[in-house]
Enzyme design. Structure first.
Site, short mmCIF file in Angstrom:
data_model
loop_
_atom_site.label_atom_id
_atom_site.label_comp_id
_atom_site.label_asym_id
_atom_site.label_seq_id
_atom_site.Cartn_x
_atom_site.Cartn_y
_atom_site.Cartn_z
N TYR A 21 0.84 -1.20 0.00
CA TYR A 21 0.00 0.00 0.00
C TYR A 21 0.88 1.25 0.00
O TYR A 21 0.63 2.20 -0.74
CB TYR A 21 -0.91 0.02 1.24
CG TYR A 21 -1.88 -1.12 1.29
CD1 TYR A 21 -3.11 -1.05 0.63
CD2 TYR A 21 -1.58 -2.29 1.98
CE1 TYR A 21 -4.01 -2.10 0.67
CE2 TYR A 21 -2.47 -3.36 2.02
CZ TYR A 21 -3.69 -3.25 1.37
OH TYR A 21 -4.57 -4.30 1.40
N ASN A 44 -12.74 -1.78 -6.09
CA ASN A 44 -12.33 -2.16 -7.45
C ASN A 44 -13.50 -2.87 -8.14
O ASN A 44 -13.93 -3.93 -7.71
CB ASN A 44 -11.12 -3.07 -7.37
CG ASN A 44 -10.62 -3.56 -8.70
OD1 ASN A 44 -11.15 -3.24 -9.74
ND2 ASN A 44 -9.57 -4.35 -8.66
N CYS A 52 -5.82 -6.21 -7.80
CA CYS A 52 -5.67 -5.73 -6.42
C CYS A 52 -5.18 -6.84 -5.49
O CYS A 52 -4.67 -6.55 -4.41
CB CYS A 52 -6.97 -5.12 -5.92
SG CYS A 52 -8.39 -6.22 -5.97
N HIS A 53 -5.28 -8.09 -5.91
CA HIS A 53 -4.77 -9.19 -5.07
C HIS A 53 -3.25 -9.13 -4.93
O HIS A 53 -2.69 -9.75 -4.04
CB HIS A 53 -5.22 -10.55 -5.61
CG HIS A 53 -4.61 -10.91 -6.92
ND1 HIS A 53 -5.06 -10.39 -8.12
CD2 HIS A 53 -3.56 -11.72 -7.23
CE1 HIS A 53 -4.33 -10.88 -9.11
NE2 HIS A 53 -3.41 -11.69 -8.59
N GLU A 81 0.04 -17.69 -8.92
CA GLU A 81 1.00 -16.93 -9.72
C GLU A 81 2.45 -17.29 -9.36
O GLU A 81 3.38 -16.69 -9.87
CB GLU A 81 0.79 -15.43 -9.54
CG GLU A 81 -0.54 -14.96 -10.08
CD GLU A 81 -0.77 -13.48 -9.92
OE1 GLU A 81 0.10 -12.78 -9.34
OE2 GLU A 81 -1.80 -12.99 -10.41
#
Length: 98
Positions: A21, A44, A52-53, A81
């Site tokens: 952030y 979002n 945003c993850h 990912e």
């Protein structure tokens, strides 16, 4: 205006990387905008295209209030990912931070 800047920046974060952030707030030119960044992420409207993850706190932890299924959903998306979590539930920011 802030929301568009946050979303534009997030679109540059590739799969397998995270940002904090505070990192986004600094990108916007004001480290005091961390809460505003969080509010933008929480609202979002296009999480499939605005990742945003990929935003974690400064300790490498996922958000307990992740708006799209909670902390476990955020963790699963990051693991998909290739991000590996330590036994304490944190991400190694030296390894994965953009």
């Amino acid at each position: 205006m802030i929301k568009e800047q946050v979303y534009t920046f997030l679109k540059t974060v590739p799969p397998g990387k995270v940002v904090t952030y505070g990192q986004i707030a600094l990108q916007l030119g004001n480290k005091g905008l961390c809460r505003a960044v969080g509010n933008c992420l929480h609202t979002n409207s296009d999480p499939d295209n605005i990742p945003c993850h990929r935003v974690v706190n400064s300790r490498g932890e996922v958000s307990s209030s992740y708006a799209f299924g909670g902390a476990e959903a955020q963790r699963k998306r990051l693991e998909a990912e290739g991000i590996v979590f330590a036994p304490d539930g944190k991400i190694d920011l030296k390894r994965y931070q953009l």
